[in-house]
Design an enzyme around this catalytic site. Structure first.
Site, short mmCIF file in Angstrom:
data_model
loop_
_atom_site.label_atom_id
_atom_site.label_comp_id
_atom_site.label_asym_id
_atom_site.label_seq_id
_atom_site.Cartn_x
_atom_site.Cartn_y
_atom_site.Cartn_z
CD GLU A 1 -2.83 -1.25 2.36
OE1 GLU A 1 -2.80 -0.33 3.20
OE2 GLU A 1 -3.67 -2.16 2.34
CB SER B 1 9.56 -2.82 4.30
OG SER B 1 10.31 -2.35 3.21
CG LEU C 1 5.62 -12.01 -0.50
CD1 LEU C 1 6.08 -10.91 0.43
CD2 LEU C 1 5.30 -11.43 -1.86
CG ASN C 2 8.58 -17.89 1.47
OD1 ASN C 2 9.24 -16.92 1.82
ND2 ASN C 2 7.86 -18.62 2.32
CB ALA D 1 7.38 -14.12 -6.23
CG LEU E 1 28.84 -1.74 -23.68
CD1 LEU E 1 29.27 -2.88 -22.77
CD2 LEU E 1 27.39 -1.92 -24.10
CD GLU F 1 8.18 -10.96 -4.83
OE1 GLU F 1 8.13 -11.35 -3.65
OE2 GLU F 1 7.28 -11.14 -5.64
N GLY F 2 10.65 -7.76 -1.14
CA GLY F 2 11.52 -7.59 0.03
C GLY F 2 12.77 -6.85 -0.40
CG PHE G 1 11.90 -7.11 10.87
CD1 PHE G 1 12.52 -7.07 9.63
CD2 PHE G 1 11.78 -8.34 11.50
CE1 PHE G 1 13.01 -8.22 9.03
CE2 PHE G 1 12.25 -9.49 10.91
CZ PHE G 1 12.87 -9.44 9.68
P1 TGC Z 1 6.38 -11.63 11.34
O1 TGC Z 1 5.72 -11.35 12.65
O2 TGC Z 1 7.80 -12.03 11.30
O3 TGC Z 1 5.55 -12.78 10.57
C1 TGC Z 1 4.15 -12.72 10.47
C2 TGC Z 1 3.68 -14.14 10.16
O4 TGC Z 1 4.19 -14.54 8.88
C3 TGC Z 1 5.08 -15.67 9.04
N1 TGC Z 1 6.20 -15.45 8.09
C4 TGC Z 1 6.32 -16.14 6.97
N2 TGC Z 1 5.59 -17.13 6.45
C5 TGC Z 1 5.98 -17.63 5.26
N3 TGC Z 1 7.06 -17.16 4.60
C6 TGC Z 1 7.80 -16.15 5.08
N4 TGC Z 1 8.84 -15.69 4.38
C7 TGC Z 1 7.45 -15.60 6.32
N5 TGC Z 1 7.95 -14.59 7.09
C8 TGC Z 1 7.18 -14.52 8.18
C9 TGC Z 1 5.49 -15.66 10.48
O5 TGC Z 1 5.86 -16.95 10.90
C10 TGC Z 1 4.21 -15.18 11.15
O6 TGC Z 1 3.29 -16.26 11.14
P2 TGC Z 1 2.19 -16.42 12.30
O7 TGC Z 1 1.48 -17.68 11.95
O8 TGC Z 1 2.98 -16.49 13.58
O9 TGC Z 1 1.32 -15.21 12.21
O10 TGC Z 1 6.09 -10.42 10.40
P3 TGC Z 1 6.59 -8.93 10.48
O11 TGC Z 1 5.36 -8.07 10.43
O12 TGC Z 1 7.55 -8.73 11.62
O13 TGC Z 1 7.36 -8.74 9.08
C11 TGC Z 1 8.46 -9.51 8.75
C12 TGC Z 1 9.03 -9.12 7.36
C13 TGC Z 1 9.56 -7.69 7.39
C14 TGC Z 1 10.16 -10.07 7.05
C15 TGC Z 1 7.97 -9.27 6.28
O14 TGC Z 1 6.85 -8.60 6.54
C16 TGC Z 1 8.48 -8.98 4.87
O15 TGC Z 1 8.92 -9.90 4.20
N6 TGC Z 1 8.38 -7.70 4.34
C17 TGC Z 1 8.67 -7.44 2.94
C18 TGC Z 1 7.37 -7.27 2.19
C19 TGC Z 1 7.49 -7.72 0.77
O16 TGC Z 1 8.37 -8.48 0.37
N7 TGC Z 1 6.54 -7.30 -0.06
C20 TGC Z 1 6.49 -7.76 -1.42
C21 TGC Z 1 5.16 -7.41 -2.04
S1 TGC Z 1 4.82 -8.32 -3.53
C22 TGC Z 1 5.93 -7.76 -4.63
O17 TGC Z 1 6.81 -7.02 -4.38
C23 TGC Z 1 5.77 -8.30 -5.98
S2 TGC Z 1 6.92 -7.71 -7.13
C24 TGC Z 1 6.82 -9.01 -8.18
C25 TGC Z 1 7.32 -8.81 -9.53
O18 TGC Z 1 6.88 -7.88 -10.25
O19 TGC Z 1 8.16 -9.65 -9.90
P1 FAD Z 2 9.56 1.17 2.24
O1 FAD Z 2 9.05 -0.03 2.95
O2 FAD Z 2 8.97 2.50 2.58
O3 FAD Z 2 11.13 1.24 2.40
C1 FAD Z 2 11.91 2.43 2.15
C2 FAD Z 2 13.33 2.16 2.59
O4 FAD Z 2 13.34 1.85 4.00
C3 FAD Z 2 13.96 0.92 1.91
O5 FAD Z 2 15.31 1.14 1.68
C4 FAD Z 2 13.77 -0.16 2.95
O6 FAD Z 2 14.69 -1.22 2.82
C5 FAD Z 2 14.02 0.64 4.22
N1 FAD Z 2 13.49 -0.04 5.40
C6 FAD Z 2 12.24 -0.53 5.59
N2 FAD Z 2 12.13 -1.11 6.78
C7 FAD Z 2 13.35 -0.99 7.37
C8 FAD Z 2 13.89 -1.39 8.62
N3 FAD Z 2 13.14 -2.07 9.50
N4 FAD Z 2 15.17 -1.09 8.90
C9 FAD Z 2 15.93 -0.42 8.01
N5 FAD Z 2 15.48 -0.02 6.79
C10 FAD Z 2 14.21 -0.30 6.49
N6 FAD Z 2 3.89 -4.99 -4.34
C11 FAD Z 2 2.83 -5.84 -4.40
O7 FAD Z 2 2.14 -6.08 -3.41
N7 FAD Z 2 2.51 -6.45 -5.57
C12 FAD Z 2 3.20 -6.24 -6.72
O8 FAD Z 2 2.88 -6.83 -7.76
C13 FAD Z 2 4.30 -5.34 -6.67
N8 FAD Z 2 5.00 -5.05 -7.81
C14 FAD Z 2 5.97 -4.09 -7.78
C15 FAD Z 2 6.56 -3.68 -8.99
C16 FAD Z 2 7.51 -2.67 -8.98
C17 FAD Z 2 8.12 -2.21 -10.27
C18 FAD Z 2 7.93 -2.09 -7.76
C19 FAD Z 2 8.99 -1.04 -7.74
C20 FAD Z 2 7.34 -2.49 -6.56
C21 FAD Z 2 6.35 -3.48 -6.58
N9 FAD Z 2 5.68 -3.85 -5.40
C22 FAD Z 2 4.62 -4.72 -5.44
C23 FAD Z 2 5.96 -3.15 -4.16
C24 FAD Z 2 7.22 -3.61 -3.45
O9 FAD Z 2 7.05 -4.87 -2.88
C25 FAD Z 2 7.57 -2.56 -2.39
O10 FAD Z 2 8.02 -1.41 -3.09
C26 FAD Z 2 8.63 -3.04 -1.42
O11 FAD Z 2 8.12 -4.05 -0.59
C27 FAD Z 2 9.18 -1.90 -0.55
O12 FAD Z 2 8.16 -1.13 -0.01
P2 FAD Z 2 8.18 0.48 -0.16
O13 FAD Z 2 8.44 0.82 -1.57
O14 FAD Z 2 6.94 0.99 0.48
O15 FAD Z 2 9.45 0.94 0.65
#
Ligand code: TGC
Ligand code: FAD
Length: 390
Positions: free
Chosen positions: A139, A144, A245-246, A248, A344, A369-370, A389
């Site tokens: 959102e 993150s 997410l794991n 992807a 280049l 993806e994190g 975190f």
């Molecule tokens: P936390 O309290 O640690 O965990 C909450 C619950 O989730 C479980 N869990 C997991 N389960 C499966 N796989 C994982 N990797 C997991 N990590 C945690 C955990 O066990 C717990 O379960 P339960 O049953 O006890 O409730 O969560 P937190 O709020 O402290 O956050 C942890 C953190 C920062 C690692 C996590 O939120 C995170 O990975 N943040 C990054 C978000 C992210 O990657 N967003 C991606 C959005 S999608 C996207 O970017 C698509 S781009 C694709 C493209 O175009 O290719």
């Molecule tokens: P923020 O979370 O605001 O982070 C900003 C900075 O703060 C980063 O450097 C970050 O690492 C740092 N930071 C955050 N937390 C901490 C901490 N605890 N300690 C120290 N530093 C920290 N999302 C979807 O749901 N679905 C999609 O299909 C999708 N596609 C995407 C496609 C593109 C091209 C892009 C750019 C993003 C996409 N995303 C999607 C979103 C993406 O997953 C987020 O951009 C990403 O998770 C980071 O969130 P944010 O941009 O809000 O940055």
């Protein structure tokens, strides 16, 4: 069958660790990429992609949801899926993104957490590329930290009513179905939202400088009314979306190396042809140091990806191991892309060569993806037992 190495700087013969079937899948995707995708990629990067046409093309060779079983999915192993991601990302990260979001996020969510009706309704069409999916977790104020999401699903009789905004959603404005994660009285739940539902809109995000060959959108949910069975019954809490997410992230572990390989191939060919100060650019020690360092990182990245792929195929991979792969391989890939750009010179900044396009794309890959920081903290927690975190 052709058994020659896929690329000349596979210095430690990682290719020899693949099965014939894995190698064949890699070659098939590579051939498709070279024939059907690469000739158009510079134009798509500037003008946008024909997403529907591409989805059908990719569905036609079976890469959409290829690592899932049943419902029209190919059911390959994880390594084959990784290699397909690598070959698509060798053309452009945006193309791999389309496949990641379709197969590993939207289709995986439905396959893993959906009802039988959800699977029957959506998966065959998505595997064929007839239907496009997106995945709405992030959102404007919760990236993150997805636990801070505001999108809300409220009960109204037996219906659900969703309101909120998702941001940065790949495939958003071309999707037929959105998997949307929302806060309920029962914690975070996932919803299968047909995108023609009244109240749903997906304005495209324009003026990007990265991932330009990919559709990125906002999802706006204004009192979107859904029937009770729109909720994914088997996902409860944040572990639902994080489980997707794991999948992807695993694809990116391989995929990023495709972009890096394409940069290194381009640079090797360029330095062989380019003359500076009266000699081939390839003949200078500084050049060779750069090339050597890059080839080493690429090969180490491949070994890491393959190890993770084997663990995944044995059902033993952990989220922390996926973080190791995502952090390392994307970080190294972007370094390789930037270093190749230096080789280049000025030509490196144009779309005639792929290196800056890849480097720019990898900025997004480093973030989505994190972020690299989030994966560092995941690994830090595994090392120390301390969550840093918040
Ligand atoms: P936390 O309290 O640690 O965990 C909450 C619950 O989730 C479980 N869990 C997991 N389960 C499966 N796989 C994982 N990797 C997991 N990590 C945690 C955990 O066990 C717990 O379960 P339960 O049953 O006890 O409730 O969560 P937190 O709020 O402290 O956050 C942890 C953190 C920062 C690692 C996590 O939120 C995170 O990975 N943040 C990054 C978000 C992210 O990657 N967003 C991606 C959005 S999608 C996207 O970017 C698509 S781009 C694709 C493209 O175009 O290719
Ligand atoms: P923020 O979370 O605001 O982070 C900003 C900075 O703060 C980063 O450097 C970050 O690492 C740092 N930071 C955050 N937390 C901490 C901490 N605890 N300690 C120290 N530093 C920290 N999302 C979807 O749901 N679905 C999609 O299909 C999708 N596609 C995407 C496609 C593109 C091209 C892009 C750019 C993003 C996409 N995303 C999607 C979103 C993406 O997953 C987020 O951009 C990403 O998770 C980071 O969130 P944010 O941009 O809000 O940055």
């Amino acid at each position: 069958m052709n058994t020659s190495p896929v690329h000349p700087f596979d210095l430690v013969a990682v290719d020899g660790l693949l099965s014939d079937e894995e190698r064949e899948i890699q070659r098939t995707v590579r051939a498709l990429g070279e024939r059907e995708l690469r000739p158009h990629i510079a134009q798509w990067f500037q003008e946008g992609i024909p997403a529907r046409e591409l989805a059908r093309l990719l569905g036609g060779i079976g890469v959409l949801g290829m690592h899932l079983d049943g419902y029209g999915c190919a059911g390959t192993n994880a390594v084959s899926y990784g290699l397909a991601c690598l070959e698509l990302e060798a053309v452009d990260s945006g193309l791999r993104s389309l496949v990641s979001v379709q197969g590993s996020l939207a289709m995986y969510a439905i396959r893993q957490y959906g009802s039988e009706e959800h699977k029957q309704e959506w998966l065959p069409g998505m595997a064929a590329g007839e239907k496009i999916g997106c995945f709405g977790l992030t959102e404007p104020d919760a990236g993150s930290d997805p636990g801070a999401m505001r999108t809300r699903a409220k009960r109204d009789g037996s219906d659900w009513v969703l309101s909120g905004t998702k941001m940065w959603i790949t495939n958003g404005s071309v999707a037929d179905v959105a998997v949307v994660w929302a806060r309920t009285d029962d914690g975070v739940r996932g919803f299968v939202v047909p995108t023609d539902t009244p109240g749903f809109s997906a304005p495209e995000i324009k003026q990007k400088l990265s991932l330009c060959a990919s559709v990125t959108s906002e999802l706006v949910l204004e009192d979107v009314r859904l029937p009770a069975d729109a909720m994914l019954p088997k996902a409860r809490g944040l572990s639902g979306p994080l489980g997707c997410l794991n999948e992807a992230r695993f694809g990116i572990v391989f995929g990023a190396l495709g972009a890096a390989r394409d940069c290194l191939e381009t640079a090797l060919s360029y330095v062989a042809d380019r003359t500076v100060f009266g000699r081939s650019l390839a003949s200078y020690q500084l050049t060779q140091q750069k090339l050597t360092d890059m080839a080493l990182e690429l090969d180490k990245g491949m070994l890491l990806a393959l190890r993770l792929g084997r663990l995944k195929d044995e059902g033993r991979i952990t989220p922390e191991q996926v973080s190791v792969g995502k952090l390392n391989n994307v970080r190294e890939a972007i370094e390789i892309a930037r270093q190749c750009r230096t080789l280049l010179g000025a030509n490196g900044i144009t779309l005639e060569y792929p290196v800056l396009r890849h480097a720019n794309n990898l900025e997004s890959v480093l973030t989505y993806e994190g972020t690299s920081e989030v994966h560092s903290l995941v690994i830090g927690k595994a090392l120390t037992g301390e969550a840093a975190f918040r």
